[in-house]
Design an enzyme around this catalytic site. Sequence first.
Site, mmCIF file in Angstrom:
data_model
loop_
_atom_site.group_PDB
_atom_site.id
_atom_site.type_symbol
_atom_site.label_atom_id
_atom_site.label_comp_id
_atom_site.label_asym_id
_atom_site.label_seq_id
_atom_site.Cartn_x
_atom_site.Cartn_y
_atom_site.Cartn_z
ATOM 1 N N GLY A 40 1.032 -0.977 0.325
ATOM 2 C CA GLY A 40 0.516 -0.239 -0.518
ATOM 3 C C GLY A 40 0.863 1.047 0.168
ATOM 4 N N GLN A 221 7.612 -3.576 -0.261
ATOM 5 C CA GLN A 221 7.448 -4.322 1.074
ATOM 6 C C GLN A 221 9.233 -3.533 1.412
ATOM 7 O OE1 GLN A 221 6.041 -7.113 -0.713
ATOM 8 N NE2 GLN A 221 4.481 -5.901 -0.431
HETATM 9 P P1 GDP Z 1 5.191 2.490 1.782
HETATM 10 O O1 GDP Z 1 4.726 1.406 1.569
HETATM 11 O O2 GDP Z 1 6.629 2.628 1.517
HETATM 12 O O3 GDP Z 1 4.838 3.773 0.585
HETATM 13 O O4 GDP Z 1 4.301 3.543 2.626
HETATM 14 P P2 GDP Z 1 3.089 3.761 3.668
HETATM 15 O O5 GDP Z 1 2.203 4.912 2.026
HETATM 16 O O6 GDP Z 1 2.196 2.413 3.482
HETATM 17 O O7 GDP Z 1 3.284 5.059 4.624
HETATM 18 C C1 GDP Z 1 3.654 5.713 4.609
HETATM 19 C C2 GDP Z 1 3.244 6.626 5.277
HETATM 20 O O8 GDP Z 1 3.981 7.798 5.384
HETATM 21 C C3 GDP Z 1 1.955 7.437 4.537
HETATM 22 O O9 GDP Z 1 0.711 7.449 5.257
HETATM 23 C C4 GDP Z 1 2.468 8.217 3.727
HETATM 24 O O10 GDP Z 1 1.200 9.734 3.201
HETATM 25 C C5 GDP Z 1 3.297 8.923 4.919
HETATM 26 N N1 GDP Z 1 4.691 10.280 4.983
HETATM 27 C C6 GDP Z 1 5.567 9.526 3.826
HETATM 28 N N2 GDP Z 1 6.347 10.105 4.156
HETATM 29 C C7 GDP Z 1 5.826 11.465 5.218
HETATM 30 C C8 GDP Z 1 6.609 12.090 6.286
HETATM 31 O O11 GDP Z 1 7.633 12.761 5.716
HETATM 32 N N3 GDP Z 1 6.117 13.039 7.381
HETATM 33 C C9 GDP Z 1 5.004 12.689 7.876
HETATM 34 N N4 GDP Z 1 4.324 12.509 8.886
HETATM 35 N N5 GDP Z 1 4.236 11.701 7.144
HETATM 36 C C10 GDP Z 1 4.494 10.647 5.752
HETATM 37 P P1 IMO Z 2 4.508 -1.813 1.761
HETATM 38 O O1 IMO Z 2 5.236 -2.341 -0.151
HETATM 39 C C1 IMO Z 2 3.951 -3.331 5.405
HETATM 40 C C2 IMO Z 2 4.219 -8.025 5.911
HETATM 41 C C3 IMO Z 2 2.545 -8.354 6.608
HETATM 42 C C4 IMO Z 2 3.068 -9.686 7.322
HETATM 43 C C5 IMO Z 2 4.029 -10.078 6.010
HETATM 44 C C6 IMO Z 2 3.412 -11.090 4.951
HETATM 45 O O2 IMO Z 2 3.743 -1.022 1.762
HETATM 46 O O3 IMO Z 2 5.710 -2.143 2.422
HETATM 47 P P2 IMO Z 2 2.597 -10.683 2.831
HETATM 48 O O4 IMO Z 2 0.567 -11.005 2.940
HETATM 49 O O5 IMO Z 2 3.261 -10.152 1.989
HETATM 50 O O6 IMO Z 2 2.358 -12.747 2.326
HETATM 51 O O7 IMO Z 2 2.399 -10.904 4.464
HETATM 52 O O8 IMO Z 2 4.687 -8.927 5.194
HETATM 53 N N1 IMO Z 2 3.541 -7.192 4.329
HETATM 54 C C7 IMO Z 2 3.556 -5.853 5.151
HETATM 55 N N2 IMO Z 2 4.399 -4.964 5.623
HETATM 56 N N3 IMO Z 2 4.533 -3.630 4.596
HETATM 57 C C8 IMO Z 2 3.836 -3.713 3.369
HETATM 58 O O9 IMO Z 2 4.206 -3.241 1.942
HETATM 59 C C9 IMO Z 2 3.920 -5.676 3.538
HETATM 60 N N4 IMO Z 2 3.531 -6.049 2.964
HETATM 61 C C10 IMO Z 2 3.508 -7.569 3.606
HETATM 62 O O10 IMO Z 2 1.585 -7.369 7.135
HETATM 63 O O11 IMO Z 2 3.427 -9.463 7.973
HETATM 64 MG MG MG Z 3 2.654 0.094 2.621
#
Ligand code: GDP
Ligand code: IMO
Ligand code: MG
Length: 422
Positions: A40, A221
């Site tokens: 995500g 991930q």
């Molecule tokens: P990804 O899976 O690595 O793309 O990260 P996610 O989107 O799952 O989680 C990162 C979260 O942190 C999201 O809700 C972003 O909008 C937020 N985010 C990203 N960079 C920053 C930052 O520098 N500061 C804050 N407060 N939030 C951030």
């Molecule tokens: P992004 O790209 C955080 C975690 C799950 C679980 C383990 C295995 O957004 O950083 P799966 O469904 O892949 O078999 O789950 O990996 N996990 C993540 N945790 N960010 C992710 O993706 C993840 N994708 C899988 O929570 O512990």
């Molecule tokens: Mg994510």
Amino acid sequence: MKVDVLLGLQWGDEGKGKVVDVLTPRYDVVARFQGGPNAGHTLEFEGKKYVLRSIPSGIFQHGQINIIGNGVVLDPVLFQEEAEALERSGIDLRKVLKISKKVHLILPTHRLLDAANEKAKGGAKIGTTGKGIGPTYTDKISRNGLRLGDTLHNFETKYSAARDRHVAMLQSMGETPEFNELEARWLKAIEYIKTFDIIDSEHYINRALKEGKSVLCEGAQGTLLDIDFGSYPFVTSSNTITAGACSGLGVAPNKIGEVFGIFKAYCTRVGSGPFPTELFDETGKKIRDIGHEYGAVTGRERRCGWIDLVALRYAIMINGVTQLIMMKSDVLDSFDSIKACVAYKVSGEEITDFPYSIEEECIEPVYVTLPGWKTDMTRMKTEEEFPAQFSEYIKFLEEQLQTPITIVSIGPDREQTIIRKK
Ligand code: GDP
Ligand code: IMO
Ligand code: MG
């Protein structure tokens, strides 16, 4: 031309989506190389927030080609939902998105198998995202998978055989699978995907490189969830590391250029598994509240803790990281002091090499405490504005990690990004 790679150095959710979006204007092609809708990736700009799961985060900039590479596992139903939402927001997706013929398909029964496997593990469950990731990669490795290219010829027969095999597996686990409705949606979604440009992406990318085009690979991930080097078995089922970009796109190792390693100024983990620096106290709660640490896919609470430099050094080594990107330091803006784990104590002995097992009972983190900067940094535009304590924190991390921090993110918005001078 070389291929640059951007990937997570912790347990995922480091902020990969945001930074890929910020860096995309420097590239011609953006490509995902592994994972699937377990990811995500959140992007924020112009007051709007988007979450991408299978589609690369280069999709919102203008004109870049985005590729879903062969290493990805794709759920047609979730892909259709994601793609239609993007089309509604005005993106001409068919012009800018290409999908590898070799991506493996997540079947409705893969999701059921994911749930059944978790149920069978009971208290030892992995806490997966429930998206069928493990079973789909299992079928790929055991040479039973279905690929997108298979939909182009005699698909019904191949699909029925795979489905019936899964049903027998589920029944042997005591399950009575029901998925008629989902199957109907899935088959419709297959027809929808077929309206996209389905290509031999390894040829496309290598040709682009020959023509002098630049490519950015987007990881999903994080390194500590890597199937080989993560906290096994509490990991995902793909290679999330730089090497995964080679196998997940058909790019040779000598074509890899910069490797951007991305990490949070603290650490989070969602799902089960060891986490040596996890905080169970008010500080952990404060990080979760200020950082909105809830899963983008499942809405689950993310476990929070201090930054772990032992694990980060390991991730930098495994990935060949050339530049670091530090995210979410703004979450610590109000903290009086900040801790960083610099070593582990194992059986009374201090170690700095990431060990085989990081089960909490055998590891005691050794912390260094640093002063907080106590300044709202979220509106800063240049590094010249950084408070002294923050600059010291960066210097400390660079010394510990022996790698330059070239980008600092101080908020979720595209604009809240500071590119440091080299
Ligand atoms: P990804 O899976 O690595 O793309 O990260 P996610 O989107 O799952 O989680 C990162 C979260 O942190 C999201 O809700 C972003 O909008 C937020 N985010 C990203 N960079 C920053 C930052 O520098 N500061 C804050 N407060 N939030 C951030
Ligand atoms: P992004 O790209 C955080 C975690 C799950 C679980 C383990 C295995 O957004 O950083 P799966 O469904 O892949 O078999 O789950 O990996 N996990 C993540 N945790 N960010 C992710 O993706 C993840 N994708 C899988 O929570 O512990
Ligand atoms: Mg994510």
